[in-house]
Design a protein around this motif. Sequence first.
Motif, PDB file in Angstrom:
ATOM      1  N   HIS A   1      -0.168  -4.998 -11.174  1.00  0.00           N
ATOM      2  CA  HIS A   1      -0.152  -4.897 -12.706  1.00  0.00           C
ATOM      3  C   HIS A   1      -1.370  -4.577 -13.216  1.00  0.00           C
ATOM      4  O   HIS A   1      -1.436  -3.921 -14.210  1.00  0.00           O
ATOM      5  N   GLY A   2      -2.569  -5.042 -12.531  1.00  0.00           N
ATOM      6  CA  GLY A   2      -4.049  -4.183 -12.842  1.00  0.00           C
ATOM      7  C   GLY A   2      -4.113  -2.961 -12.622  1.00  0.00           C
ATOM      8  O   GLY A   2      -4.795  -2.367 -13.465  1.00  0.00           O
ATOM      9  N   ARG A   3      -3.416  -2.445 -11.555  1.00  0.00           N
ATOM     10  CA  ARG A   3      -3.407  -1.157 -11.453  1.00  0.00           C
ATOM     11  C   ARG A   3      -2.952  -0.203 -12.794  1.00  0.00           C
ATOM     12  O   ARG A   3      -3.244   0.770 -12.929  1.00  0.00           O
TER      13      ARG A   3
ATOM     14  N   VAL B   1       0.891  -1.230  -0.112  1.00  0.00           N
ATOM     15  CA  VAL B   1       0.002   0.008   0.009  1.00  0.00           C
ATOM     16  C   VAL B   1       0.839   1.233   0.329  1.00  0.00           C
ATOM     17  O   VAL B   1       0.626   2.326  -0.600  1.00  0.00           O
ATOM     18  N   ARG B   2       1.963   1.297   0.761  1.00  0.00           N
ATOM     19  CA  ARG B   2       2.749   2.246   0.691  1.00  0.00           C
ATOM     20  C   ARG B   2       3.785   2.726  -0.369  1.00  0.00           C
ATOM     21  O   ARG B   2       3.265   3.725  -0.900  1.00  0.00           O
ATOM     22  N   LEU B   3       3.857   1.873  -1.163  1.00  0.00           N
ATOM     23  CA  LEU B   3       4.435   1.922  -2.481  1.00  0.00           C
ATOM     24  C   LEU B   3       3.789   2.129  -3.501  1.00  0.00           C
ATOM     25  O   LEU B   3       3.932   2.782  -4.599  1.00  0.00           O
ATOM     26  N   SER B   4       2.322   1.684  -3.622  1.00  0.00           N
ATOM     27  CA  SER B   4       1.403   1.973  -4.608  1.00  0.00           C
ATOM     28  C   SER B   4       0.928   3.494  -4.611  1.00  0.00           C
ATOM     29  O   SER B   4       0.623   3.896  -5.520  1.00  0.00           O
ATOM     30  N   LYS B   5       1.270   4.184  -3.382  1.00  0.00           N
ATOM     31  CA  LYS B   5       0.983   5.603  -3.207  1.00  0.00           C
ATOM     32  C   LYS B   5       2.034   6.203  -4.111  1.00  0.00           C
ATOM     33  O   LYS B   5       1.884   7.692  -4.227  1.00  0.00           O
TER      34      LYS B   5
ATOM     35  N   PRO C   1       5.204  -1.362 -11.092  1.00  0.00           N
ATOM     36  CA  PRO C   1       4.849  -2.508 -10.483  1.00  0.00           C
ATOM     37  C   PRO C   1       5.682  -3.555  -9.938  1.00  0.00           C
ATOM     38  O   PRO C   1       5.523  -3.991  -8.991  1.00  0.00           O
ATOM     39  N   ASP C   2       6.768  -3.713 -10.897  1.00  0.00           N
ATOM     40  CA  ASP C   2       7.948  -4.419 -10.255  1.00  0.00           C
ATOM     41  C   ASP C   2       8.502  -3.722  -9.177  1.00  0.00           C
ATOM     42  O   ASP C   2       8.930  -4.857  -8.240  1.00  0.00           O
TER      43      ASP C   2
END
Length: 229
Positions: free
Chosen positions: A225-227, A95-99, A104-105
């Motif tokens: 990857h879906g993001r 979650v932290r890195l998605s922000k 994705p890798d």
Amino acid sequence: MDDASSSMSILSLVTNAGPVVQAVMAVLLLASLISWYMIVNRYRILGRARRADRAFEEKFWSGEDLSSLYNQVRKKPNPDSASEAVFRAGFQEFVRLSKSTRGPDAIMEGAQRSMRVALQREQSRLTKHLPFLATVGSTSPYIGLFGTVWGIMNSFRALANVSQATLSVVAPGIAEALVATAMGLFAAIPAVMAYNRYAAQSESLVGDCEVFAEEFSSVLHRQAHGRDN
């Protein structure tokens, strides 16, 4: 006859033993008491860990939203569940890195790294005290043997002070020495059995947690990857 039998009782043999043999017996008794405490403690911890992992994985695979599940376990964490600890570490980093603006890798690499660290911590927790049990199991017979050899040596040295060597002269000293060997085996056998059993259980729990981490990584991989799609 009664005096002879009472003088050869286990209690009298221990109390009448020489200081070196008594010290050996005291060390073995202390090692046995500590190992039994650890045996009971590990039994409870590993039992709770297996039940907690099973309950968490059932909840994980029930189809509940990962964010909702994470909020639940973050507010009420279960310290007995290794799988839950891996999930919390991995999802928190995910979650932290998605922000951020990372790809994705990079997100997956960070999440997997956090899960590996959590897994190592759980492995250390599950295998705690096992090295002590292994040490007691491997060294106690030799400690007891040392006491036996010392006691027998003193018994034969006592023969030099008597004019007629009889079995009644050396029998008490030899019996005292053999008690040390018996105590060494008494300390070693439960420790070895517990170590083998708990090492196998810990390995099984860690292996199950590794499988869960791989499956969880696959779920996060699809989300990462879906993001971007």
